[in-house]
Design an enzyme around this catalytic site. Sequence first.
Site, PDB file in Angstrom:
ATOM      1  N   ASP A  61      85.853  32.627  40.583  1.00  0.00           N
ATOM      2  CA  ASP A  61      85.435  33.344  41.792  1.00  0.00           C
ATOM      3  C   ASP A  61      86.571  33.516  42.789  1.00  0.00           C
ATOM      4  O   ASP A  61      86.806  34.622  43.288  1.00  0.00           O
ATOM      5  CB  ASP A  61      84.260  32.617  42.442  1.00  0.00           C
ATOM      6  CG  ASP A  61      83.139  32.351  41.455  1.00  0.00           C
ATOM      7  OD1 ASP A  61      82.937  33.191  40.557  1.00  0.00           O
ATOM      8  OD2 ASP A  61      82.491  31.296  41.565  1.00  0.00           O
ATOM      9  N   GLU A  70      75.606  32.052  42.711  1.00  0.00           N
ATOM     10  CA  GLU A  70      75.688  30.874  43.584  1.00  0.00           C
ATOM     11  C   GLU A  70      74.693  30.978  44.737  1.00  0.00           C
ATOM     12  O   GLU A  70      74.089  29.982  45.143  1.00  0.00           O
ATOM     13  CB  GLU A  70      77.110  30.719  44.141  1.00  0.00           C
ATOM     14  CG  GLU A  70      78.110  30.214  43.129  1.00  0.00           C
ATOM     15  CD  GLU A  70      79.452  29.864  43.756  1.00  0.00           C
ATOM     16  OE1 GLU A  70      80.270  29.253  43.055  1.00  0.00           O
ATOM     17  OE2 GLU A  70      79.673  30.197  44.932  1.00  0.00           O
TER      18      GLU A  70
END
Length: 468
Positions: free
Chosen positions: A52, A164
């Site tokens: 990420d 997430e």
Amino acid sequence: MRELQRTIIDHLGVKPEIDPAAEVDRRVRFLVDYLRASGAKGYVLGLSGGVDSTLAGRLAQLAVEKVRAEGGDAVFVGMRLPYRVQHDEADAVTAVEFVDADEAVTVNVAPGVDALNGEIREATGSELTDFTKGNAKARHRMVAQYALAGDRGLLVIGADHAAENVTGFFTKFGDGAADVLPLSGLNKRQGRALLRHLGAPKQLWDKVPTADLLDENEGQTDEDELGLRYDDIDDYLEGRDVPEQIAETIESVWHRNRHKRTTPVEVSDAWWRPGEQTALVVIDMQNSYFEFPDLASVRDELVASINELIEAAHEAGRPVVLVRTEHARDRSTWTLNMCEDDQGFAFPGTEQAQFLDELATGDHIEVVKTRDSAFFDTDLKARLAHIGVDHLLVCGVSTHSCVAQTAIDGFAENLHVAIARGAISSDNSELSEALLDFCADQMRQPIVDQQASLELLRTGAWPESDSD
């Protein structure tokens, strides 16, 4: 698809399929535009070596390079923020090399975290638990980023994404604190696809995710900590069927972690863009309405016109709202005439309630209504306010009922409304023309042809009303 699953997907803006090249361009453009709107001098991001932060970092570097190529001045600073020696140090080094930030700095957060732990031990007689200490590491890292950003007039980038966000797998006011979220709306596999498209080494885009915050379980994977596989989370976010237990787990943590979902600006937000904000509102392009012969006869032409508007809105970064009608089987949402006729329609999960297969339903906001107006007993006004929209271009069916009533109620909500004449239709042409005249004359709502509608979406320039 589960009802809450659809709500979560709509809220997070996840697409079932993406074009990595187009998504890279869109997100780089977002970072360029927001930097200019904010007046900041660049971006800063903590680079951990994970999928990420590596992706967000590369997008940031491409964005500042684009700003400079267009005559501006911007810088991207990539920060290494280890706690002592990082468990996956080699990956972090490789990520920094791939991101190729204008500047790379390293700040070890161990002294600050350990000092805090020591002060708490001195004050309370006990040290922080390993879990709480892990969160302290994440928060110290964000403190370091904001300290550097504050000194240099930069904005802090967050690496949070849909997989997430739905699970709350981030530290509140730690990695969850940021100014911009260029990965919003992506799940984990889509992020990998973007990183692979950008040419990252396989060890980065194929890496097993780990937050690496715990001293006692160094290198524990995200999936072990979550008790969920990212593949299952991604399937859920793409609207696929997943086992009941997995869906219930995802939905449970979604509710439980609501407090963690704060408000850094996301890619789909538009409130910060200068000028008046316009959204395209598409009304009732569902199978049930095209059972009427008059609408069925213009189906292909109408869908083509609306899809052209949707594409123009997406290209201009304007929100698209797809409105559809659904009625409960238990008659609780039926209108008076439906009850009198003892005939309901567009029940949840039926073919009638679904959007037309040909309709472009990718990146959008979805609103479900039970009456003609898209504003009646829905959260449409609140959702428009959240993204800074006060101008609407309305299209769809049927002109004399749902389109006109939505336009009328939009006026009552103090919203500017235009109606796209080239992308509406009805089975009652005489009444439709009368209501269009009413909207134009009494509420000064422009009635615009297809070319003018496209121009409105591309430029944001509001057309003049035909009324005196």
